[in-house]
Every structure is written in C-alpha cells, then in structure tokens.
Design an enzyme around this catalytic site. Structure first.
Site, mmCIF file in Angstrom:
data_model
loop_
_atom_site.group_PDB
_atom_site.id
_atom_site.type_symbol
_atom_site.label_atom_id
_atom_site.label_comp_id
_atom_site.label_asym_id
_atom_site.label_seq_id
_atom_site.Cartn_x
_atom_site.Cartn_y
_atom_site.Cartn_z
ATOM 1 C CE LYS A 1 -4.013 -1.895 2.695
ATOM 2 N NZ LYS A 1 -4.984 -1.554 1.394
ATOM 3 N NE ARG B 1 -10.733 -9.664 -2.406
ATOM 4 C CZ ARG B 1 -11.185 -8.888 -3.310
ATOM 5 N NH1 ARG B 1 -11.500 -9.441 -4.456
ATOM 6 N NH2 ARG B 1 -11.239 -7.647 -2.836
HETATM 7 N N1 BES Z 1 -8.376 -3.686 4.280
HETATM 8 C C1 BES Z 1 -8.412 -3.235 2.959
HETATM 9 C C2 BES Z 1 -9.663 -2.778 2.648
HETATM 10 C C3 BES Z 1 -9.658 -1.218 3.068
HETATM 11 C C4 BES Z 1 -8.921 -0.248 2.359
HETATM 12 C C5 BES Z 1 -10.635 -0.630 4.009
HETATM 13 C C6 BES Z 1 -8.904 1.061 2.854
HETATM 14 C C7 BES Z 1 -10.516 0.315 4.328
HETATM 15 C C8 BES Z 1 -9.688 1.552 3.693
HETATM 16 C C9 BES Z 1 -8.242 -4.671 2.046
HETATM 17 O O1 BES Z 1 -7.618 -5.631 2.437
HETATM 18 C C10 BES Z 1 -7.716 -4.183 0.692
HETATM 19 O O2 BES Z 1 -6.597 -3.875 0.459
HETATM 20 N N2 BES Z 1 -8.596 -4.239 -0.422
HETATM 21 C C11 BES Z 1 -8.205 -3.482 -1.656
HETATM 22 C C12 BES Z 1 -8.716 -4.854 -2.737
HETATM 23 C C13 BES Z 1 -8.146 -4.570 -3.943
HETATM 24 C C14 BES Z 1 -6.548 -4.911 -4.170
HETATM 25 C C15 BES Z 1 -9.031 -5.231 -5.097
HETATM 26 C C16 BES Z 1 -8.460 -2.381 -1.855
HETATM 27 O O3 BES Z 1 -9.560 -2.032 -1.459
HETATM 28 O O4 BES Z 1 -7.798 -1.274 -2.349
HETATM 29 MN MN MN Z 2 -5.532 -5.520 1.843
#
Ligand code: BES
Ligand code: MN
Ligand code: ZN
Length: 498
Positions: free
Chosen positions: A278, A352
């Site tokens: 991230k 997931r």
């Molecule tokens: N924990 C995150 C989701 C999230 C991101 C919650 C920002 C709250 C704020 C999850 O594990 C994630 O990183 N999801 C990705 C999915 C994507 C790679 C398809 C996302 O939302 O960017």
């Molecule tokens: Mn994630």
C-alpha cells in the site's frame, strides 16, 4: 460507569447535572416544566430571553440553580414539538453528552427518555441513551501519559415513570451489554498493530471466555489450519512473522438442536498490502483491518451478557498481511480449503483469502445463517461513504432482517446487488478464480468472490470499510456493527421463541 433507572419525582433527586429537553417555540418538555416550576421559572427565563431556540442539538448549560440539589441543568433543543426520528433523537443525545465533558460533572440525571420518538418505546429510548452516552465518553488513553482528558462521569440515571420502569430497565440491561460490546470492539480496534497481534486477539478471546462461561473459546494454530487445508488463509500469514490464529467462540444457549447463527469477522491486525504494498499515507489506519473480528468478539460479549437464548458461533481468522521473502506474490496460485484454486493477482486483496477458508470451515456447523463482517474494500468507501455499511448476500429475507435491524439500531446498512454478471470479472486464465476483479465495482466483486464459498447456506456479507472507524481529527474505532448485530440477535431471540 454506573447506570440506573430513576422513578422518584424530580423534586427529590440530587445530581451534578440534570438534562432536560426543550422544543422549538419555547415549549418545555414535561421534565423541563417540572424543573422550571421548582426553580421559580428559571428555564422559562432563559428560553424567553432567546438563549435557546429549541433547535435540535442546541444546548445551554445553566450553572446557578437554586435549591442546592442540582449543581447545573443542561437544556437540550429537541426541534419541533412532535415525535422525533431515531436519528434526531441520537443527535440530541450526542449534543447533550458532548457538552458535559467537564471535570466537575460526575453524576448525571437524564430526563430525555420521555421525549416521543417515532415507533420507539421506553426500552429503546433508555437503551439508546446508554449506547450513545457510553460511546461518546470513550477515549483511548491507555498509551498516553496524560490521562486528564478522560471523562469523569461516574453515574448516569435515566428518569422513567413507574408505569414504564420494566421496559426502561430492560433497555438499560440491553444498552449496557451493547455498550460494553462496542467498548471492547473499539478498544481492540484502536490498539496499534505492534500490540494487537493475532496472538493478542486470541488471548483477548480466551479472556472473554473466562469472563463469560457461556462462551467456549478455542484457538486453532497454524498446524491445525494446515491439517484442515486452509491454504488461502495460510498463504497470507506466511508473509508475516506473527503466527496466524483462528479464533472460535462457541455460545450455545439456544435449543439443543437449533442450527447456529455463525458470525465471521476479518481479523487482519495489520494490512500493509503484502508485495502489492500500500501507499504510505494513511497506512497506519490498516491497524483497523481487524475491526470485523473485534466486532464479533464484542457481539458475543453482548449476547452473553444479555443471555440471549440462541446458538451462536463466532469465527475470527486473524493474521497480518506483510511484504516478506515468503509472502504471496502476484501470479501465485493456491488451493483453498474448499479445493477451489485461486490466482493471486493482487496480494492486497487478502481479506477474502482469510474469509473464504472461514466460510468453508463454517459448513461444519450446519448453520442457519452465516454473516461475515469485514473491512474488505476501499471501494465501499467510494460507493457508500462512511454512513451505512455495505450489505450483500444470497438470501433476501436475511438481508431484509439485517436492514431493519440496522434501522432500529441506528447502525445502518445499504444493500448492493450480487448479480451473476459480475462473476465474469473474477475469471482467471490459470486457476478456478482470481482474487481480484479489476477496478469496477470492487465491493461487489469482493462479495462475488466470497459468494463462491457460501453456496451451501444462507449468507450475508457486511463491508464495514467505511463504518468501522473514523478518519481525520476524530480518528478512532466506532464499535460498528456491534449495535446492528446485537439488534439482529435480539430480534432473532424474540421471533424464534414467541
Ligand atoms: N483492508 C483493505 C480494505 C480497505 C482499504 C479498507 C482502505 C478501508 C480503507 C483490503 O484488504 C484491501 O486492501 N482491499 C483492496 C482490494 C483491491 C486490491 C482489489 C482495496 O480496497 O484497495
Ligand atoms: Mn488489503
Ligand atoms: Zn485488508
């Protein structure tokens, strides 16, 4: 905090602050009127001088009160003199408690349960007062040297006429249970990732089981998960030095053969994204990626405290998602517990992967329904913001039940479609399915992924990415969706038995 219901006449009560409501056009609530009469028109003076218009959420603190029984009076505007909506009621309660965070105020008497709220009784109102007040005075000070900002409020009494005492007392019990569940969820959420690890979460679950003997707690270790074939979950924890834990909470207070309600909470104690790392800004907030798991613990606490006659299973798969030499790589293909193979296209779609194995694990309980809650997608924030949680599922009745529980609890959800057409996006050239579905409809494709593992039971998914914590100046966990789930369980306990 000490909570009680007070049925004695206002004239006999002692406290640091009494909260009474005032409607627009200088109309006093019954308690405000009584207090006005016993203080030779004090409240009328203020209102007629124009110091309080009665608009919802407005407050005036009166510091000099004759008589010596009450140190101060807080007038709270309630808006038009007609039944309030649940949301406006909450707004008025929040305004009241937020203006009372002064160190001199230790005991409060709240006379706001008498206001009419549309379709709500004394039970709901007294419960709500406790939930809102408790939520508002919470502060995470554990890791600060200066604890001065902590609320000094020790005692909150809610006034009720004797005829409503039974309902109000029931609301008090429920409010306390839900408030405590939220407190646990918020506290675990706010703890940083270096302290709140999967092992720590597991210990907290065991402590919960010690405190409430009706909750039996079992922890599966990585070796157990390997034996079960949880290849999706373990592929995530492999990239972290913290061992994964699979927390199982077993609450059996329903009929012996009644199928359980299974709650599954995502428990990522930190989500760095893995190799698909991230960005730095805001990454600290990924300590909140275990809020689904924390809400499962909080909801079981509330259920146990209310002694709901239900069978409930809580599952919290817990891990970190870190970049590491042994972490998942884009392109990797793994085999989930269900036997389905998954191609990792983005290692940041890890939630997931934990949830799919947990859904498969849930099959062994022959569940009545399965509800998972997860801070699953940033896309949910784009779609719905921070107001409702996203709701998706394969059963209309279950989704309707959750929607109405959310409305009652002031912890709303909004349903998104889970149509077959979206499944296209999860096709992989090399495995049974891909772990991401591209940039369109991210919340829906995440749920589509889960749906593939939830075909054997009635299932709903709550995406709490926008609702589990606040960002910015008031950054902090919210304890959601503990109120929603507690309400759903209360409703189930009543409809199933009567
Ligand atoms: N924990 C995150 C989701 C999230 C991101 C919650 C920002 C709250 C704020 C999850 O594990 C994630 O990183 N999801 C990705 C999915 C994507 C790679 C398809 C996302 O939302 O960017
Ligand atoms: Mn994630
Ligand atoms: Zn995550």
């Amino acid at each position: 905090m000490n909570y009680s219901i007070e049925t004695a006449p206002l004239e006999e009560l002692h406290c640091d602050c009494m909260i009474v409501g005032v409607y627009q056009n200088q109309q006093l609530s019954p308690s405000a009127l009584a207090l006005n009469n016993s203080t030779s028109g004090l409240i009328n003076n203020i209102v007629s001088r124009g110091d309080l218009s009665g608009k919802n959420g407005e407050t005036v603190l009166i510091n000099a009160v004759p008589g010596g029984r009450i140190e101060c009076i807080l007038l709270v505007g309630l808006g038009e003199n007609k039944p309030l909506s649940g949301k406006d009621y909450k707004k008025a309660l929040l305004a009241a408690i937020n203006s009372l965070k002064k160190p001199q105020i230790k005991s409060i008497i709240c006379c706001l349960a008498e206001c009419e709220v549309k379709d709500r009784d004394w039970q709901w109102k007294s419960r709500h007062i406790i939930e809102v007040f408790n939520d508002a005075v919470y502060q995470f000070t554990e890791l600060k040297s200066d604890k001065e900002t902590e609320s000094k409020i020790e005692k909150i009494s809610i006034t009720a006429p004797e005829t409503e005492q039974t309902l109000a007392s029931l609301g008090l019990l429920q409010g306390k249970a839900i408030a405590e569940g939220m407190l646990l969820a918020k506290h675990l959420g706010d703890l940083p990732g270096n302290l709140c690890t999967p092992s720590f979460l597991a210990e907290q679950a065991l402590a919960l089981g010690q405190q409430y003997p009706s909750v039996a707690v079992k922890i599966l270790e990585e070796a157990d998960m390997t034996a079960l074939g949880m290849g999706a979950l373990l592929s995530v924890s492999r990239g972290s030095r913290q061992p994964a834990k699979f927390i199982i909470l077993d609450y059996q207070c329903g009929e012996k053969n009644e199928q359980p309600i299974v709650l599954i909470g995502k428990g990522l104690t930190f989500d760095a994204g893995g190799i698909s790392l991230k960005q730095a800004p805001g990454m600290d907030e990924m300590k909140y990626d275990m809020c689904g798991g924390a809400a499962v613990l909080g909801t079981l606490l509330a259920a146990a405290q209310m002694q709901l006659k239900l069978n409930i299973i809580g599952l919290v798969p817990s891990s970190e998602n870190m970049p590491d030499g042994d972490a998942n790589k884009p392109g990797d293909i793994l085999t989930s517990m269900s036997g389905k193979t998954i191609e990792i296209l983005n290692t940041d779609a890890e939630g997931r992967l934990l949830l799919c194995d947990s859904l498969t694990y849930a099959e062994r309980y022959n569940p009545d329904v399965v509800i998972d809650l997860a801070t699953l997608t940033g896309a949910c924030l784009v779609a719905l913001g921070r107001v409702p949680s996203g709701l998706l599922g394969n059963d209309d009745a279950l989704c309707d039940d959750l929607t109405s529980a959310g409305e009652t609890a002031n912890d709303s959800v909004w349903r998104l479609p889970l149509w077959e057409e979206y499944q296209e996006q999860l096709k992989s050239n090399f495995a049974d399915l891909a772990n991401v579905g591209g940039k369109d409809a991210g919340t829906i494709t995440a749920a589509c992924f889960l749906a593939k593992f939830a075909e054997k039971f009635r299932w709903a998914h709550l995406d709490i990415a926008g609702t589990a914590w606040r960002t910015g100046q008031t950054k902090g966990a919210t304890g959601r969706p503990v109120p929603l789930l507690s309400q759903y369980l209360i409703n189930r306990a009543h409809t199933d038995k009567s």
